[in-house]
Design a protein around this motif. Sequence first.
Motif, PDB file in Angstrom:
ATOM      1  N   GLN A 214      -5.023   1.788  -9.622  1.00 22.84           N
ATOM      2  CA  GLN A 214      -5.361   1.231  -8.316  1.00 22.84           C
ATOM      3  C   GLN A 214      -6.129  -0.085  -8.443  1.00 22.84           C
TER       4      GLN A 214
ATOM      5  N   VAL B 205      -0.034   3.516  -3.195  1.00 22.84           N
ATOM      6  CA  VAL B 205      -1.376   3.421  -3.769  1.00 22.84           C
ATOM      7  C   VAL B 205      -1.995   4.801  -3.967  1.00 22.84           C
TER       8      VAL B 205
ATOM      9  N   THR C 262      -4.514  -3.432  -6.732  1.00 19.70           N
ATOM     10  CA  THR C 262      -5.148  -3.994  -5.536  1.00 19.70           C
ATOM     11  C   THR C 262      -5.969  -5.250  -5.816  1.00 19.70           C
TER      12      THR C 262
ATOM     13  N   ARG D  19       0.821  -1.205   0.000  1.00 17.47           N
ATOM     14  CA  ARG D  19       0.000   0.000   0.000  1.00 17.47           C
ATOM     15  C   ARG D  19       0.863   1.266   0.000  1.00 17.47           C
TER      16      ARG D  19
END
Length: 308
Positions: free
Chosen positions: A231, A223, A235, A220
């Motif tokens: 993103q 991000v 993710t 993270r």
Amino acid sequence: MLLKKHLWICGLVACFCLAGCQREIDLNLPEYEPKLVIEGTIETGGPAMVMISKSIPYFKEVTFDFLMDSVLITNNQARVFVTSETGETEELHWRMTPELPYRMGFVGSKVLGRDETHYTLRVEYDGKTYTAETYIPKSFDLDSLWFDQSAEILSETQATIRMLMTDAADEENYYAFFCKVNSPTLHDRLWVSGLPVAFDDRTFNGLTFNYELTRAGYSRLMVGLLDEEEQEAHTRLTFRPGDVVYVKHTQVDHHTYKYLLSAGTEAAYGSNPFTTPLPAVTNFDDDQVLGHWSGFAAKIDTIVWEKE
């Protein structure tokens, strides 16, 4: 009707009274004292890699200049040495490498990890010496590896990775799996862990078992700098057509297993200021040091999802 109206007025008055009883409370919080953080790894066939930093308060604004000036410890401030149980020793040097989160750290070149070998890390910083020991167990091979789309929640363009592996009987074994994806929309620089981050063989000792791997432990770190499309790719938990996936399967010693569990739990459930922090296990000889020196008996397989 009058009774209901009377009760409503009484409730409203009570709310105003309670609001009037509030008062401000000044809290004198102790000044934050940073701790030294040492995070080092060595794996089969690879050199030792160590990142040294200082812990920072949760709400501190982090910039590149702040990291370089106040967080990361460089070779101008510390010396780092690795020694194997057979007597091989080298000093690690500060250099750029994509294998570390901040792309820089202390990296070796001569002492490479070997299965079934102990390694000692020594860090000299600010007039003190910190040491830790780790063990690289025996590496292993997978029986098979494939993309699995059998789960009902997955679409036709999503899959997890399944593998079969046989556990060695009459041993206490501790496993950790990682992956990297290379595709048109995603290129993992760092290894991504699965869930659980690590596990033991108590429930399947000596048996062949089926394990599922997802991209559950993605970084993270950056991000917030990605756009919405980036993103979504970064993710995602699953694998997609066009992915080239590198699967790293490892065995670790018991102490590294405990560290991975504690650090993984903290990252998953404790990364906000309103939960009780769970201290990560450390194997350094000073309780003022955070982090861990970890050995991995590692092998890497590649699996490709060809686009039709």
